[in-house]
Design a protein around this motif. Sequence first.
Motif, short mmCIF file in Angstrom:
data_model
loop_
_atom_site.label_atom_id
_atom_site.label_comp_id
_atom_site.label_asym_id
_atom_site.label_seq_id
_atom_site.Cartn_x
_atom_site.Cartn_y
_atom_site.Cartn_z
N UNK A 32 0.83 -1.21 0.00
CA UNK A 32 0.00 0.00 0.00
C UNK A 32 0.86 1.26 0.00
N UNK A 71 -0.23 4.58 -1.64
CA UNK A 71 -1.65 4.53 -2.00
C UNK A 71 -2.44 5.43 -1.04
N UNK A 72 -3.25 6.34 -1.56
CA UNK A 72 -4.04 7.19 -0.65
C UNK A 72 -5.21 6.42 -0.04
N UNK A 73 -5.65 6.86 1.11
CA UNK A 73 -6.87 6.28 1.68
C UNK A 73 -8.05 6.61 0.77
N UNK A 74 -8.97 5.69 0.68
CA UNK A 74 -10.16 5.89 -0.16
C UNK A 74 -10.92 7.12 0.34
N UNK A 75 -11.32 7.96 -0.60
CA UNK A 75 -12.12 9.13 -0.22
C UNK A 75 -13.57 8.75 -0.33
N UNK A 76 -14.23 8.58 0.79
CA UNK A 76 -15.63 8.19 0.72
C UNK A 76 -16.46 9.37 0.23
N UNK A 77 -17.51 9.03 -0.46
CA UNK A 77 -18.48 10.04 -0.88
C UNK A 77 -17.82 11.17 -1.67
N UNK A 78 -16.80 10.85 -2.42
CA UNK A 78 -16.13 11.83 -3.28
C UNK A 78 -17.01 12.05 -4.51
N UNK A 79 -17.37 13.26 -4.76
CA UNK A 79 -18.27 13.52 -5.89
C UNK A 79 -18.30 14.99 -6.23
N UNK A 103 -20.96 17.10 -6.30
CA UNK A 103 -21.84 17.94 -5.50
C UNK A 103 -21.13 18.39 -4.22
N UNK A 104 -21.35 19.64 -3.85
CA UNK A 104 -20.68 20.15 -2.65
C UNK A 104 -21.28 19.55 -1.40
N UNK A 105 -22.56 19.20 -1.45
CA UNK A 105 -23.19 18.64 -0.27
C UNK A 105 -23.44 19.67 0.81
N UNK A 106 -23.37 20.97 0.47
CA UNK A 106 -23.64 22.00 1.47
C UNK A 106 -25.09 22.45 1.36
N UNK A 107 -25.61 23.01 2.45
CA UNK A 107 -26.98 23.51 2.40
C UNK A 107 -27.00 24.99 2.77
#
Lengths: 501, 493, 96
Positions: free
Chosen positions: C47, C50-58, C60-64
């Motif tokens: 490893x 190797x970077x750690x997996x970025x969860x929920x990388x996408x 959309x900013x996901x801000x409200x």
Amino acid sequence: MGAAGDILELSARGLAAAIRGGELSASEVARAYLEQIDALEPSLHAYRRVTPELALAQAAAVDDARRAGQALGPLAGVPVALKDIFVTEGVETTSGSAILAGWIPPYQGAHARRLAEAGAVLLGKLTMDEFGMGSANENTPFEPVHNPWALSHVAGGSSGGSAAAVAARSCALALGSDTGGSIRQPASLCNLVGLKPTYGRVSRHGMIAFASSLDQAGPMAREVGDAALALGVLAGADPLDATSLDAPVPDYLAAVDQGARGGLDGAKIGVHRGALELEGLDADVRARFEASLTRLEDAGARVVDIELPHFEHAVATYYVLATAEASSNLARYDGVRYGHRSAADSLRQTYEATRHDGFGPEVKRRILLGTFVLRAESYADYYGRAMKVRTLIARDYARAFERCDLIASPTAPIPSWPLGAKIDDPLALYLLDMFTIGANLAGLPAISIPAGFTSAAPRLPIGVQLIGPRLAEPALLGAAAAHEARCDWHREQPQLLEARA
Amino acid sequence: MPIPDYEVVIGLEVHCQLATATKMFSACACSIGGEPNTRIDAYTLGLPGTLPVPNRVAVDHALRLALVLGCEVQPLSRWARKHYFYPDLPKGYQITQSDQPYATGGAIEIPDHAAADDPLATKRIPLQRIHMEEDAGKSTHTGEHSLVDYNRAGAPLVEIVSLPALRSAAEAADYMRELRTIVRYLGISEANMEEGTLRCDANVSLRAWGAAELGTRCEIKNLNSFKFLEAAIQAEVRRQADLLDRGEPVVQSTMSYDPGRDQTKVMRTKEAAADYRYFPEPDMPPLRIDAAWIAAAQAELPRLPWPRRRELVALGLTAYDAGVLTAERELADYFDAALDDPSRAKALCNWITGELLKLLNASERGVADCPVTPAALAELVGLVEDGTLSGRVAKVVLDEVFRDPSLSPRAIVERDGLRQVSDADAITAMVREVVEQHPEQLAQLLAGKDKVRGFFVGQVMRASQGRANPQLVQRALATVLDELRAARGEVED
Amino acid sequence: MPDAASPLVRELASLARLELSAEEAAGFGAQLETILGYIQRLQSVEVEGVPEYLTAEQVRSGLRDDLERPELDAEQALAGVPVVRDRLVAVPRFKD
């Protein structure tokens, strides 16, 4: 129409069309399903709670709306049931745990809301492994569910109640959740279509968390078209879930119809042959898998070899990450604000007794393991390392999809097994997830479809899994429909129903 | 408070509640006080199935703070979960930022009292980081129960962590005051220690002078007023110095301060410290702050107290006055808006810090609600400076404008004929008249009782309704007295 | 491989606020040992870098936006609380 048996044999899509066209009333459909539930539940235990008043009221509202000439939603009058992991306002929601027994949610989850807005009729809440942790629905303080194809056998898990109910015609369509295969594995054990969408395709708001970065809700249905119909209703961005995707929602039914008409021309189906050589793959499962590949080729697909170099590390990676997140997500069950509280003198004892009494053994096991991997002294070697291997696994899939359009494998290495047979060997059960876990780790959509039955008695269903690139649900559904068009297994009735007939 | 044997080393961890309409991660109303458990929603209570969604305005507030403090803003940062069981922590973990905060570095300037010759000298206290997080609820204890109010749970916080660069309790208090002023300038927080929107934990250690290594530190928790902040640090310094004097080691501990005894006491030692099991928050995507967002925030940043203090001193104000004017952004802005002529800066400052603040205090109003517009005050000061109005009458006019802001000082002056009389002949005539009317006092004055001079000036001012230019009155009185003495001398001769 | 015997299980149970009987602790200890033994295989994966997996990388900013969204009233929210005293959520008394 009208005979209850005929109603129960209609697909969800067919029911919606019949109700929209006035050939059936939503109320008679709801009654037929409620009668079926009454008749089968004593031997099946698929439902945690049936909601007949709610179902009949929703059905009556659909009928009223139709009579008034109002537009009907895509699921108007279709009787659905939800895995008890989904929050339903005013209806007890337990996630299969004694720690939430009696909890009446004061808010509505995204799934129940979207289904209701689409006109669906809620029959009730379905049993499951506690907090989604299990492969056989035996991790429960309640009655374990039985497989309608062989009552002495497990229906799979953790969405076992959902699988049993759909297979037994105790609902037309059900929602499950899938963290490491919990939709696809029970679907394969019960001869159903089970779809785990791309991570973020369906909101997680109102789905009680097991492992947040892996959890995804999806439909369980008797036919591919039904799964597509449900996904169209469920998919889309949700302002209450920061990880939900705002990609446009395509016409999934169109993709199904196109696939069913034979449009797999040139599609490349990748197979990681190495995985088939691993210990523990049942001979019938392997044979049915090869037969399904032939069927896909008949539909115009081409089978190619691919490599997933880190395939055999997926289970270990999963059990580090999923238990870490679970230990965290389950910290809120402390008896302070909701759910079960065990009486004790001190706060500390209240916490410890509440969690001791409220959680079952598998949940405790996973909390302990998750706590271990997140401890400061083991973080780098366990959680940190697993997150890096997860990157490698996701890269394996990305590379494979440069060579193929979809990846095929068995869904589960073995068909269903007798209740109680594996309950004492957690690791053996974890290893049964080896084919399904990769899609969760990489956030990819995957579907399990009926692929036939075991050769010897009892005649048990076997499923085949297709995995696609991110947001490739239309391609998955199309291929699944092409496969379905070339076999009749999805029309078969479980023994339980044949016995009744 | 010199403890000559040891150098005091202090680092502060300051929590500041961001002023937003809703909480950090849910669309639940967020305000201070009120009936218990009235500002809660499903997320705040940690109900199953709820998810955090970050508040854009809270992030924007935090971003502005990082920018004015010169931090490096990270284009990608992560949320993390920090686990511990506590009834006021609804989810069993707090969402915070751990190994990847949104801002690193930066500094806060505090007064450098060592530089005696330059009152504006400052010392930079470098920051380690700033991160965002959600607050916990509040527990009270009564009878056999502990009772929890979740109104505050989920409120948006920034935590500003300094390097151990502070060297005294006084510097720590200065640091807090500067930080409070800055966040109020930004308008991102009420920053009120008594209300808990500004809170402080202090890490204190001692070391021998000249030592390179830091001593063992103890953290004093929950310092909720400037007074206690200083007193607690001093008490902890005394405690550690006593230990070191006796040759005993300082054990790394978490301390609390007892104001009654003016002592710090150990709450728990490091051995008993929790393992918080931090890991990246899987319920939210990483936080991305792109160049466009930074540029937009940068464009709206206010000028900060220290540069403004220097500008004011350059205008001829004292460092003290510059400090008073910049204590609140509203006041500094008011001064800037009212300053139409740099040569009048000192006079304007005196009017603002004197009469205007007196009127505001008396009516319990803030600068933001001041009825006198900066333009009106500038006009008034102009009238005084060009000799149109006497200072005494100007105060009366200011009173009137304060009561009725629809009036302008000039209009009042014209309406009431309040122009200062600076016509020497007219004033001399008034003086003669007054002198003639008061023969008794005149006799005393001429007999050498110089005190009576004030009586005559007063009489003239009264006769002129305060309009007579006082200097001219003095001069005219002197002239008239000389004439009288001369005349009398002639008679006696 | 870590010793997954009882002391470790006790420590983990304490961190996780789980009361365990002696029998449970022993059983979980043995099972954890087996599972951790299996998980050890990850130590053999290369490893490096190797970077750690970025969860929920996408995308959309996901801000409200900072807008209040009344979801449920406080009374409903408090209805499911096991013990309430004067609108406050009550637990056995603890010291700060």
